[in-house]
Design an enzyme around this catalytic site. Structure first.
Site, PDB file in Angstrom:
ATOM      1  N   PHE A 102     -13.000  -9.194 -16.871  1.00 17.27           N
ATOM      2  CA  PHE A 102     -11.932 -10.000 -16.286  1.00 17.27           C
ATOM      3  C   PHE A 102     -12.260 -11.472 -16.505  1.00 17.27           C
ATOM      4  CE2 PHE A 102      -8.562  -8.995 -12.934  1.00 17.27           C
ATOM      5  CZ  PHE A 102      -8.057  -7.926 -13.628  1.00 17.27           C
ATOM      6  N   GLN A 127      -2.647 -20.881  -7.286  1.00 25.94           N
ATOM      7  CA  GLN A 127      -2.961 -20.251  -8.570  1.00 25.94           C
ATOM      8  C   GLN A 127      -1.696 -19.913  -9.349  1.00 25.94           C
ATOM      9  OE1 GLN A 127      -5.129 -16.202  -9.004  1.00 25.94           O
ATOM     10  NE2 GLN A 127      -6.438 -17.781  -9.888  1.00 25.94           N
ATOM     11  N   HIS A 141      -0.657 -17.799 -12.399  1.00 29.30           N
ATOM     12  CA  HIS A 141      -1.189 -16.770 -13.291  1.00 29.30           C
ATOM     13  C   HIS A 141      -0.688 -17.070 -14.697  1.00 29.30           C
ATOM     14  CE1 HIS A 141      -2.299 -12.921 -14.965  1.00 29.30           C
ATOM     15  NE2 HIS A 141      -2.912 -12.617 -13.835  1.00 29.30           N
ATOM     16  N   LEU A 172       4.280  -9.836 -12.787  1.00 28.96           N
ATOM     17  CA  LEU A 172       2.908 -10.016 -13.273  1.00 28.96           C
ATOM     18  C   LEU A 172       2.593  -9.102 -14.455  1.00 28.96           C
ATOM     19  CD1 LEU A 172       0.122 -11.360 -12.711  1.00 28.96           C
ATOM     20  CD2 LEU A 172      -0.468  -9.242 -11.560  1.00 28.96           C
ATOM     21  N   GLU A 225      -4.181  -9.453 -15.790  1.00 31.23           N
ATOM     22  CA  GLU A 225      -5.275  -9.978 -16.607  1.00 31.23           C
ATOM     23  C   GLU A 225      -6.012  -8.817 -17.299  1.00 31.23           C
ATOM     24  OE1 GLU A 225      -7.229 -13.461 -14.943  1.00 31.23           O
ATOM     25  OE2 GLU A 225      -9.038 -12.246 -14.893  1.00 31.23           O
ATOM     26  N   ARG A 259      -8.260 -18.263 -14.838  1.00 23.41           N
ATOM     27  CA  ARG A 259      -6.793 -18.373 -14.873  1.00 23.41           C
ATOM     28  C   ARG A 259      -6.292 -19.804 -14.967  1.00 23.41           C
ATOM     29  NH1 ARG A 259      -5.497 -13.573 -10.526  1.00 23.41           N
ATOM     30  NH2 ARG A 259      -6.109 -11.973 -12.003  1.00 23.41           N
ATOM     31  N   HIS A 272       1.102 -17.348  -8.420  1.00 20.06           N
ATOM     32  CA  HIS A 272       0.577 -15.992  -8.224  1.00 20.06           C
ATOM     33  C   HIS A 272      -0.219 -15.816  -6.930  1.00 20.06           C
ATOM     34  CE1 HIS A 272      -1.052 -12.090  -9.163  1.00 20.06           C
ATOM     35  NE2 HIS A 272      -2.288 -12.544  -9.174  1.00 20.06           N
ATOM     36  N   ARG A 292      -9.247 -18.909  -7.867  1.00 17.06           N
ATOM     37  CA  ARG A 292      -9.758 -17.560  -7.608  1.00 17.06           C
ATOM     38  C   ARG A 292      -9.970 -16.806  -8.915  1.00 17.06           C
ATOM     39  NH1 ARG A 292      -7.364 -12.206  -7.022  1.00 17.06           N
ATOM     40  NH2 ARG A 292      -5.319 -13.014  -7.579  1.00 17.06           N
TER      41      ARG A 292
HETATM   42  C1  FAD Z   1       1.558  -8.720  -8.441  1.00 13.35           C
HETATM   43  C2  FAD Z   1       0.193  -8.961  -7.872  1.00 13.35           C
HETATM   44  C3  FAD Z   1      -0.921  -8.367  -8.457  1.00 13.35           C
HETATM   45  C4  FAD Z   1      -2.200  -8.608  -7.949  1.00 13.35           C
HETATM   46  N1  FAD Z   1      -3.279  -7.996  -8.550  1.00 13.35           N
HETATM   47  C5  FAD Z   1      -4.524  -8.188  -8.024  1.00 13.35           C
HETATM   48  C6  FAD Z   1      -5.659  -7.518  -8.580  1.00 13.35           C
HETATM   49  O1  FAD Z   1      -5.550  -6.727  -9.514  1.00 13.35           O
HETATM   50  N2  FAD Z   1      -6.867  -7.773  -8.038  1.00 13.35           N
HETATM   51  C7  FAD Z   1      -7.050  -8.619  -6.981  1.00 13.35           C
HETATM   52  O2  FAD Z   1      -8.168  -8.799  -6.524  1.00 13.35           O
HETATM   53  N3  FAD Z   1      -5.965  -9.239  -6.417  1.00 13.35           N
HETATM   54  C8  FAD Z   1      -4.720  -9.036  -6.913  1.00 13.35           C
HETATM   55  N4  FAD Z   1      -3.646  -9.667  -6.324  1.00 13.35           N
HETATM   56  C9  FAD Z   1      -3.843 -10.393  -5.072  1.00 13.35           C
HETATM   57  C10 FAD Z   1      -4.022  -9.391  -3.928  1.00 13.35           C
HETATM   58  O3  FAD Z   1      -3.238  -8.259  -4.173  1.00 13.35           O
HETATM   59  C11 FAD Z   1      -3.607  -9.983  -2.580  1.00 13.35           C
HETATM   60  O4  FAD Z   1      -4.207 -11.231  -2.394  1.00 13.35           O
HETATM   61  C12 FAD Z   1      -4.043  -9.072  -1.425  1.00 13.35           C
HETATM   62  O5  FAD Z   1      -3.683  -7.743  -1.676  1.00 13.35           O
HETATM   63  C13 FAD Z   1      -3.451  -9.552  -0.126  1.00 13.35           C
HETATM   64  O6  FAD Z   1      -3.724  -8.639   0.883  1.00 13.35           O
HETATM   65  P1  FAD Z   1      -3.437  -9.005   2.406  1.00 13.35           P
HETATM   66  O7  FAD Z   1      -3.898  -7.866   3.219  1.00 13.35           O
HETATM   67  O8  FAD Z   1      -4.012 -10.329   2.695  1.00 13.35           O
HETATM   68  O9  FAD Z   1      -1.853  -9.189   2.484  1.00 13.35           O
HETATM   69  P2  FAD Z   1      -0.605  -8.297   2.031  1.00 13.35           P
HETATM   70  O10 FAD Z   1      -0.968  -7.079   1.305  1.00 13.35           O
HETATM   71  O11 FAD Z   1       0.339  -9.225   1.380  1.00 13.35           O
HETATM   72  O12 FAD Z   1      -0.005  -7.826   3.418  1.00 13.35           O
HETATM   73  C14 FAD Z   1       0.595  -8.719   4.327  1.00 13.35           C
HETATM   74  C15 FAD Z   1       1.068  -7.939   5.533  1.00 13.35           C
HETATM   75  O13 FAD Z   1       1.507  -8.858   6.526  1.00 13.35           O
HETATM   76  C16 FAD Z   1       2.697  -8.391   7.093  1.00 13.35           C
HETATM   77  N5  FAD Z   1       3.464  -9.538   7.606  1.00 13.35           N
HETATM   78  C17 FAD Z   1       3.707 -10.714   6.976  1.00 13.35           C
HETATM   79  N6  FAD Z   1       4.464 -11.506   7.764  1.00 13.35           N
HETATM   80  C18 FAD Z   1       4.677 -10.830   8.911  1.00 13.35           C
HETATM   81  C19 FAD Z   1       5.402 -11.090  10.096  1.00 13.35           C
HETATM   82  N7  FAD Z   1       6.084 -12.234  10.293  1.00 13.35           N
HETATM   83  N8  FAD Z   1       5.423 -10.166  11.070  1.00 13.35           N
HETATM   84  C20 FAD Z   1       4.772  -8.987  10.901  1.00 13.35           C
HETATM   85  N9  FAD Z   1       4.087  -8.670   9.791  1.00 13.35           N
HETATM   86  C21 FAD Z   1       4.045  -9.586   8.813  1.00 13.35           C
HETATM   87  C22 FAD Z   1       3.403  -7.688   5.959  1.00 13.35           C
HETATM   88  O14 FAD Z   1       4.342  -6.771   6.451  1.00 13.35           O
HETATM   89  C23 FAD Z   1       2.230  -7.006   5.262  1.00 13.35           C
HETATM   90  O15 FAD Z   1       1.957  -5.769   5.854  1.00 13.35           O
HETATM   91  C24 FAD Z   1      -2.362  -9.445  -6.829  1.00 13.35           C
HETATM   92  C25 FAD Z   1      -1.250 -10.028  -6.236  1.00 13.35           C
HETATM   93  C26 FAD Z   1       0.005  -9.818  -6.765  1.00 13.35           C
HETATM   94  C27 FAD Z   1       1.176 -10.522  -6.142  1.00 13.35           C
END
Ligand code: FAD
Length: 570
Positions: free
Chosen positions: A119, A232, A234, A244, A247, A278, A343, A381
């Site tokens: 990566f 970031q 992407h 997306l 990578e 990135r 991203h 990141r």
């Molecule tokens: C397309 C894409 C691909 C990616 N690929 C990778 C990868 O391959 N490897 C890597 O390391 N990272 C990757 N990332 C980044 C990574 O996926 C995220 O940073 C990470 O999964 C975020 O997890 P989280 O638990 O912080 O939030 P999230 O998974 O975004 O969850 C947020 C939660 O908060 C809840 N929520 C938000 N607002 C409220 C509210 N007002 N009231 C109640 N609930 C709320 C939502 O319902 C949800 O359940 C990627 C990101 C994207 C967008």
């Protein structure tokens, strides 16, 4: 009004929220609140993988957590807090093995070991993956485990505001989206795990639910935003839709070409080429387009054709589908048109300098995952480190709070008074939105996204940043007069979008403000008027507060001491 009471509340059912929830399950009375059904969280969209130094050998060398930490700190352009990075990288192998033992279907080598792909910015192939749908696999695994362990869920409840008594967090008010009722949740510990806020930009790879609601609620409660100027972009999002293109596609050997057929990464990162971090690849693409070597003045080509049909079908099936459905291009036969797009949010809810990772200045309020700024990613990141961060700190915070034990309860009359005050404020807000005659939130939101895209993008200048600051301040004023035309609150998505905008516009304003303040270039923040890094003045975290006369910046030192701060070359 309905009132619920728990020992600990987690807002967000993405990977970070679910992993924390699991740690508390069967020990404390805990609930996970989410505005969508858990497996619809954005974590499920993660494609490429999760990093861990599993100790495998590559060309006779063994990968180590220290090597992982070094790559992460260098990738962060030395803005990451080095002790937190070291902690995360040491935990990483345990986290991957734990996921595996919970049943996560990682891709494997013929020998049976977990497969790892190269990566960007990594000195070793250390990204573990499940095809190109890693987030989906991990999120479903954790969701199944949470259900199995009896975690209580409140799905489709929207966090509106937090409330405080005696200077400590006491609870939060939600909107039950289906019933349209306000519901109060009381708890001495609240963990915000609400994910990223990429949707403040017009073009983003993020799900439409990524609106920074936790950051906004904490900010209104006096908790600063940290390092939000670091956004970031992407390098490879699909031209036209900005979906997306992982990578992992370059990790598997994909090349980038401009319209003259040149592998232009040679100019900026002759060694790492397409696998530079990135920020560097995104700038290289943007430069090709600005200088007239892009296709249709907008994009470059990501070529996978030389990888062969078999490898593409096995390792990148999702990318192939996305390219066929959304760009009419089969990557087995033709290159994919790509351009940079927002991203990931390196910044987020500010945390304390000392104390436990994830603790904020507001006692009882914690934060993990993309909404937080712990800070393990600094100014940029590395791919694969975010999924890792969610699980490492989800697990950590659970263990830490259980070790700490439950605090003494505040007096219930104080809690009730704070709760009533919060409810009254929200009722007043909703009433004013129903009575106002100003712009609808969607119009303000579009203008906000457009100004960020145009003026706070890959390349930034004083003039553009000032323009966006002025626009955002006037949008803040317009927002005070925004209208929600339907009074019925059941499934009222006009109301939900307006509540989201209330959070987004604060973050947008802080992002533009901090970007203007930081007169240097570091990681993803590139100022064409200050193209060098300036460690003397800016090797600091920014902490943004809302003062009486608008936004204010304070700074916080970066925790150094493990790796020497150096120039970054790839
Ligand atoms: C397309 C894409 C691909 C990616 N690929 C990778 C990868 O391959 N490897 C890597 O390391 N990272 C990757 N990332 C980044 C990574 O996926 C995220 O940073 C990470 O999964 C975020 O997890 P989280 O638990 O912080 O939030 P999230 O998974 O975004 O969850 C947020 C939660 O908060 C809840 N929520 C938000 N607002 C409220 C509210 N007002 N009231 C109640 N609930 C709320 C939502 O319902 C949800 O359940 C990627 C990101 C994207 C967008």
């Amino acid at each position: 009004m309905r009132v619920e009471e728990f020992d600990v509340l987690i807002i967000g059912a993405g990977l970070s929220g679910l992993r924390a929830g699991l740690e508390f399950s069967k020990k404390w009375n805990i609930a996970v609140i989410s505005k969508v059904y858990p497996v619809r969280s954005h974590s499920g969209a993660a494609q490429g993988g999760i990093n861990a130094a599993l100790g495998n050998l590559d060309e006779g060398k063994e990968d180590t957590p220290k090597g992982h930490a070094f790559d992460t700190v260098k990738g962060s352009d030395y803005l990451a807090d080095q002790d937190v990075v070291m902690f995360m990288c040491k935990e990483a192998p345990k986290i991957v093995v734990e996921f595996e033992s919970m049943g996560a279907p990682f891709s494997r080598l013929k020998s049976g070991l977990i497969a790892q792909r190269p990566f960007g910015g990594a000195g070793f192939p250390r990204t573990c993956y499940a095809g190109d749908r890693t987030g989906h696999a991990l999120l479903h695994t954790l969701n199944e485990q949470s259900v199995r362990n009896g975690v209580t869920f409140f799905d489709e409840y929207f966090l509106v505001d937090l409330f405080i008594t005696e200077g400590k967090i006491a609870g939060l008010i939600t909107l039950d989206i289906a019933k349209g009722e306000l519901v109060s949740f009381r708890s001495p510990y609240i963990i915000l795990a609400t994910g990223g806020f990429g949707r403040i930009f017009e073009y983003s790879t993020n799900a439409v639910i990524n609106t920074g609601d936790g950051v906004g609620a904490a900010f209104r409660a006096g908790v600063p935003m940290q390092d939000v100027e670091f956004v970031q972009f992407h390098p490879t999002t699909l031209y036209g839709t900005n979906i997306l293109i992982t990578e992992g596609a370059r990790g598997e050997g994909g090349y980038l070409f401009n319209k003259n057929g040149e592998r232009f990464m040679e100019k900026t990162a002759p060694k790492a080429m397409e696998l530079a971090p990135r920020d560097i690849v995104a700038r290289a693409i943007e430069t090709e387009v600005i200088e007239g070597r892009g296709f249709e003045d907008a994009y470059v080509h990501l070529d996978l054709t030389h990888l062969g049909a078999e490898k593409i079908k096995e390792r990148l099936p999702g990318i192939r589908e996305i390219s066929i459905y959304f760009a009419g291009v089969d990557p087995i036969e033709k290159p994919i048109p790509v351009q940079p797009g927002q991203h990931y949010s390196m910044g987020g809810i500010g945390t304390k300098f000392d104390g436990d990772y994830g603790e904020t200045d507001l006692p009882g309020l914690y934060t993990i995952g993309e909404c937080s700024c712990l800070s393990v990613h600094g100014a940029n990141r590395l791919g694969g480190n975010s999924l890792l961060e969610t699980a490492v700190f989800g697990r950590y915070i659970g263990r830490k709070l259980i070790e700490k034990g439950l605090p003494n309860k505040p007096s219930s009359s104080d809690v009730q008074a704070a709760e009533e005050k919060a409810i009254n404020n929200i009722e007043r807000l909703f009433k004013s939105w129903n009575e106002n005659a100003g712009k609808k939130s969607v119009e303000i939101r579009n203008e906000m996204g457009a100004t960020l895209n145009k003026n706070v993008g890959v390349y930034r200048t004083d003039k553009d940043l000032k323009k966006s600051n002025t626009t955002l301040q006037s949008l803040q004023k317009e927002f005070l007069n925004t209208q929600v035309s339907t009074e019925d609150r059941r499934f009222n998505y006009g109301l939900i979008r307006t509540l989201e905008l209330r959070n987004m516009i604060d973050i947008a304003e802080a992002t533009a403000y901090a970007s203007l303040w930081r007169k240097e270039s570091r990681g993803a923040h590139f100022r064409t008027d200050y193209p060098s890094r300036n460690d003397n003045d800016y090797l600091v975290h920014t902490m943004i507060y809302r003062g009486k006369n608008g936004l204010e910046i304070r700074t916080k030192p970066v925790k150094l001491g493990i790796f020497e701060v150096k120039e970054r070359k790839y």
